[in-house]
Design an enzyme around this catalytic site. Structure first.
Site, PDB file in Angstrom:
ATOM      1  N   VAL A  13       0.854  -1.175   0.000  1.00  0.00           N
ATOM      2  CA  VAL A  13       0.000   0.000   0.000  1.00  0.00           C
ATOM      3  C   VAL A  13       0.896   1.234   0.000  1.00  0.00           C
ATOM      4  CG1 VAL A  13      -1.807   1.281   1.209  1.00  0.00           C
ATOM      5  CG2 VAL A  13      -1.794  -1.224   1.275  1.00  0.00           C
ATOM      6  N   CYS A  14       0.626   2.164  -0.902  1.00  0.00           N
ATOM      7  CA  CYS A  14       1.333   3.430  -0.915  1.00  0.00           C
ATOM      8  C   CYS A  14       2.837   3.198  -1.075  1.00  0.00           C
ATOM      9  CB  CYS A  14       0.986   4.194   0.366  1.00  0.00           C
ATOM     10  SG  CYS A  14       1.477   5.919   0.397  1.00  0.00           S
ATOM     11  N   SER A  15       3.648   3.820  -0.221  1.00  0.00           N
ATOM     12  CA  SER A  15       5.101   3.693  -0.329  1.00  0.00           C
ATOM     13  C   SER A  15       5.623   2.368   0.199  1.00  0.00           C
ATOM     14  CB  SER A  15       5.787   4.851   0.404  1.00  0.00           C
ATOM     15  OG  SER A  15       5.372   4.908   1.760  1.00  0.00           O
TER      16      SER A  15
ATOM     17  N   THR B 239       3.253   3.382  -6.870  1.00  0.00           N
ATOM     18  CA  THR B 239       3.408   3.836  -5.492  1.00  0.00           C
ATOM     19  C   THR B 239       2.782   5.223  -5.379  1.00  0.00           C
ATOM     20  OG1 THR B 239       5.001   4.114  -3.670  1.00  0.00           O
ATOM     21  CG2 THR B 239       5.680   4.910  -5.846  1.00  0.00           C
TER      22      THR B 239
END
Length: 368
Positions: free
Chosen positions: A138-140, A158
């Site tokens: 998730v995300c970074s 990302t």
């Protein structure tokens, strides 16, 4: 009425008496899917809570008497983790890396750089992913997967704000900065923060079907679902440059999508020669003028299709000229044609058992 008397020998000879005491074939009960969400100091709270709640809500919809579809654990190297919001929470210890696992979720956050610099944690992620049926970020959190070598040669996404850094650090990864989430084989990556909810809903749909994912979306009052190819943010925002030199031009383009937006026209509007305009525009926005115009037209077409407008009218008003040109642009940008996009995401269009998605804001479940 006279009682019916049957002796033991006669009863034992009956077929029903010779049948086994237990049925030969028991009903198949789907096994619980184990899910681990990896945390570390400085993790983004919503990267953890968003997917966790999606899976937990899916458990709440399990049929009476059936096992919950997901066994959930939030794990970390430490007993307690403090998220970026300042909230401390307890975690389970890291399990043995080779223990069988269904889904590994690696959360993102400001602490991901320190996590990537921890050889023990990176090694655990690499080995844990090898034992998992499915690995996600998730995300970074994609940085941690990339540090473990899990994204080399794969397509991934990302958080938009860290795409440039990611591309520099991990050139072997086929970074796509636009989508909400990306699946490449058994590895899924998502964009920033709330995109983790979209990813988790997609995982629930893959595991349990569209109806289950829709029920979860309704309970959480979120979209089911934004398309995986939908941009993380608006096209106009993505085209903004630091000096803002083309902001007026972009506003004019948005107001004149059906007009002639050729390179010569745009260059004249920007008071530049076509060659100079093309070079400066690409330096400022990262796109050619033609690709930027197409992206703005596609975004406007999406809004009209979501409002239920006919495809032919959308093609004309957004400047595509023909439905075929609109179709090619949609396939290039979103991976689906305009008819399919409208069927999935037009406001008020329900699933109707056909497998189409709802783009409208889901209402809360009236039965709860």
């Amino acid at each position: 009425m006279a009682a019916l008397l049957v002796d033991a020998a006669t009863l034992a000879a009956q077929p029903a008496a010779r049948s086994p005491k237990a049925p030969r074939f028991l009903p198949t009960i789907p096994p619980t899917r184990s899910v681990e969400i990896l945390c570390y100091p400085g993790v983004q709270l919503l990267d953890v809570a968003g997917p966790l709640q999606v899976f937990a809500s899916a458990n709440e919809f399990a049929p009476l008497g059936a096992p919950a579809p997901y066994g959930l654990a939030v794990v970390a190297a430490a007993d307690e983790v403090v998220a970026t919001a300042g909230l401390p929470f307890r975690t389970a210890p890291l399990p043995p890396a080779d223990r069988p696992l269904h889904t590994l979720v690696v959360a993102g956050g400001r602490g991901v750089d320190a996590a990537c610099a921890d050889p023990a944690l990176v090694g655990w992620v690499r080995r844990r992913a090898a034992a998992a049926q499915r690995t996600t970020s998730v995300c970074s959190g994609a940085f941690l997967l990339a540090a473990a070598g899990l994204l080399d040669g794969r397509r991934a996404v990302t958080h938009w704000d860290r795409c440039a850094q990611f591309a520099r650090q991990y050139p072997a990864v086929r970074l796509d900065p636009d989508p909400i989430f990306v699946r490449d084989g058994a590895i899924w990556t998502s964009a920033g923060v709330t995109a983790g909810i979209d990813l988790a809903l997609a995982l629930v749909e893959a595991d349990l079907g569209h109806a289950a994912a829709l029920a979860v979306a309704r309970q959480l009052v979120v979209f089911l679902k934004r398309p995986g190819g939908q941009a993380q943010f608006s096209t106009v925002l993505s085209l903004q440059s630091r000096d803002g030199r083309f902001e007026r031009l972009h506003a004019w383009i948005c107001d004149n999508l059906s007009a002639d937006l050729s390179l010569a026209v745009l260059a004249e509007r920007a008071a530049m020669s076509p060659r100079s305009f093309c070079r400066h525009y690409r330096e400022a926005t990262g796109r050619t003028p033609a690709r930027a115009v197409e992206a703005l037209r596609v975004e406007a077409a999406c809004r009209m299709l979501e409002a239920g407008q006919p495809v032919g009218r959308v093609a004309t008003r957004c400047g595509f000229g023909s439905e075929e040109t609109l179709r090619r642009s949609f396939l290039r940008a979103l991976g689906v044609g305009p008819q399919a996009y409208r069927a999935r995401f037009a406001a008020g269009m329900t699933d109707g058992g056909s497998g189409r998605y709802e783009r409208t804001m889901a209402a809360t479940d009236p039965t709860r």
